[in-house]
Design an enzyme around this catalytic site. Structure first.
Site, short mmCIF file in Angstrom:
data_model
loop_
_atom_site.label_atom_id
_atom_site.label_comp_id
_atom_site.label_asym_id
_atom_site.label_seq_id
_atom_site.Cartn_x
_atom_site.Cartn_y
_atom_site.Cartn_z
N GLY A 51 -3.67 -6.65 4.69
CA GLY A 51 -3.46 -8.15 4.49
C GLY A 51 -3.75 -8.52 2.69
CG ASN A 80 1.57 -8.10 -0.39
OD1 ASN A 80 1.91 -8.54 -1.48
ND2 ASN A 80 1.55 -6.75 -0.14
CB ILE A 129 11.93 -8.65 12.96
CG1 ILE A 129 10.69 -8.26 11.61
CG2 ILE A 129 11.83 -10.01 13.42
CD1 ILE A 129 9.34 -8.62 12.37
CG ASN A 186 9.39 -6.80 4.33
OD1 ASN A 186 8.13 -6.77 4.77
ND2 ASN A 186 10.11 -5.68 4.13
CG HIS A 198 10.45 -1.76 0.60
ND1 HIS A 198 10.14 -1.22 1.64
CD2 HIS A 198 10.86 -0.89 -0.02
CE1 HIS A 198 10.49 0.09 1.67
NE2 HIS A 198 10.72 0.28 0.51
CD GLU A 231 3.75 -4.39 -2.54
OE1 GLU A 231 3.32 -4.99 -1.65
OE2 GLU A 231 3.59 -3.31 -2.62
C1 GRF Z 1 2.50 -3.44 0.93
O1 GRF Z 1 2.89 -2.36 0.00
C2 GRF Z 1 3.92 -3.94 1.19
O2 GRF Z 1 4.79 -3.62 0.21
C3 GRF Z 1 4.40 -3.19 2.53
O3 GRF Z 1 3.17 -2.86 3.19
C4 GRF Z 1 2.07 -2.99 2.33
C5 GRF Z 1 1.19 -4.04 3.00
O4 GRF Z 1 -0.27 -4.00 2.26
N1 GRF Z 1 5.40 -4.10 3.05
P1 GRF Z 1 -1.18 -5.42 2.36
O5 GRF Z 1 -1.57 -5.17 3.89
O6 GRF Z 1 -0.71 -6.72 2.12
O7 GRF Z 1 -2.08 -5.21 1.53
#
Ligand code: GRF
Length: 214
Positions: free
Chosen positions: A16, A18, A97, A111, A113, A183
């Site tokens: 988590g 992000n 989903i 999302n 990526h 990200e």
């Molecule tokens: C990230 O690299 C995102 O791009 C992908 O899954 C990963 C999640 O990482 N969809 P985190 O759990 O947010 O650290």
């Protein structure tokens, strides 16, 4: 017209980080929306702990406890509706989903990526595998993409993307670190565009509206 401030649910299966970047942006005052729910498919997801620390409600829905995809989708939809969710951010959510959810939140689910879509995306392209594929291919650039979620994996209009260089002796971990940094910056920025109602769709292109002087 979707009500503002947005009521956001973050769906996460893993650590988590992000999700954390979204919470941090909200707490700094850079992102005006209410994070009303953290939904996970794994009891041990680190994202749930982060939610608890920030006073965000959590819900765990295990797909394996449902007989059909329709029942699973119905349970998810119920949880989202109970919390008044009108926008969804997937942040490392490892399950496809269900159709019922993509239809109900059409254009209101994004999302992130860890590559420059449409390269290095699609079924089975997640986590470290993405960066390994980038290196194996010999790509000089990768990056991060925030896109609207459609029924298929990693398709849907692109909201923001930013390139990241791949250097000659990089390992997948080196690339992962560099991409993750991006990200954490572009996901809150993309959500901010939706929070401020500045995204319009022209065909498949998500167009960012400039601020209007008033
Ligand atoms: C990230 O690299 C995102 O791009 C992908 O899954 C990963 C999640 O990482 N969809 P985190 O759990 O947010 O650290």
């Amino acid at each position: 017209m979707v009500e503002r401030p947005l009521k956001l649910a973050v769906l996460a299966s893993g650590r988590g980080s992000n999700f954390q970047s979204i919470l941090d942006a909200v707490n700094r005052g850079d992102l005006h929306l209410d994070v009303v729910l953290c939904l996970s498919d794994r009891e041990e997801a680190g994202a749930l702990e982060r939610a608890h620390r920030h006073g965000v409600q959590t819900k765990v829905i295990l797909q394996q406890s449902f007989d059909s995809e329709a029942d699973y989708a119905a349970a998810m939809l119920r949880a989202l509706e109970e919390h008044g969710v009108n926008f969804i951010a997937l942040a490392g959510f490892m399950r496809k989903i269900p159709k019922g959810i993509t239809a109900a939140y059409n254009g209101r689910m994004v999302n992130i990526h860890p590559a420059l879509l449409p390269a290095f995306g699609g079924r089975g392209m997640y986590g470290r595998r993405v960066h390994e594929a980038v290196i194996e291919y010999g790509a000089h650039w990768t990056g991060a993409t925030v896109h609207v979620v459609e029924e298929d994996y990693d398709t849907g209009p692109i909201v923001l993307q930013e390139p990241v260089p791949v250097l000659p002796n990089d390992t997948a971990d080196d690339v992962a670190v560099r991409v993750l940094e991006v990200e954490h910056r572009i996901y809150p920025a993309a959500l901010r565009l939706f929070a401020e109602d500045r995204i319009r769709f022209v065909g498949r292109r998500a167009v960012i509206e400039e601020y209007q002087d008033s």
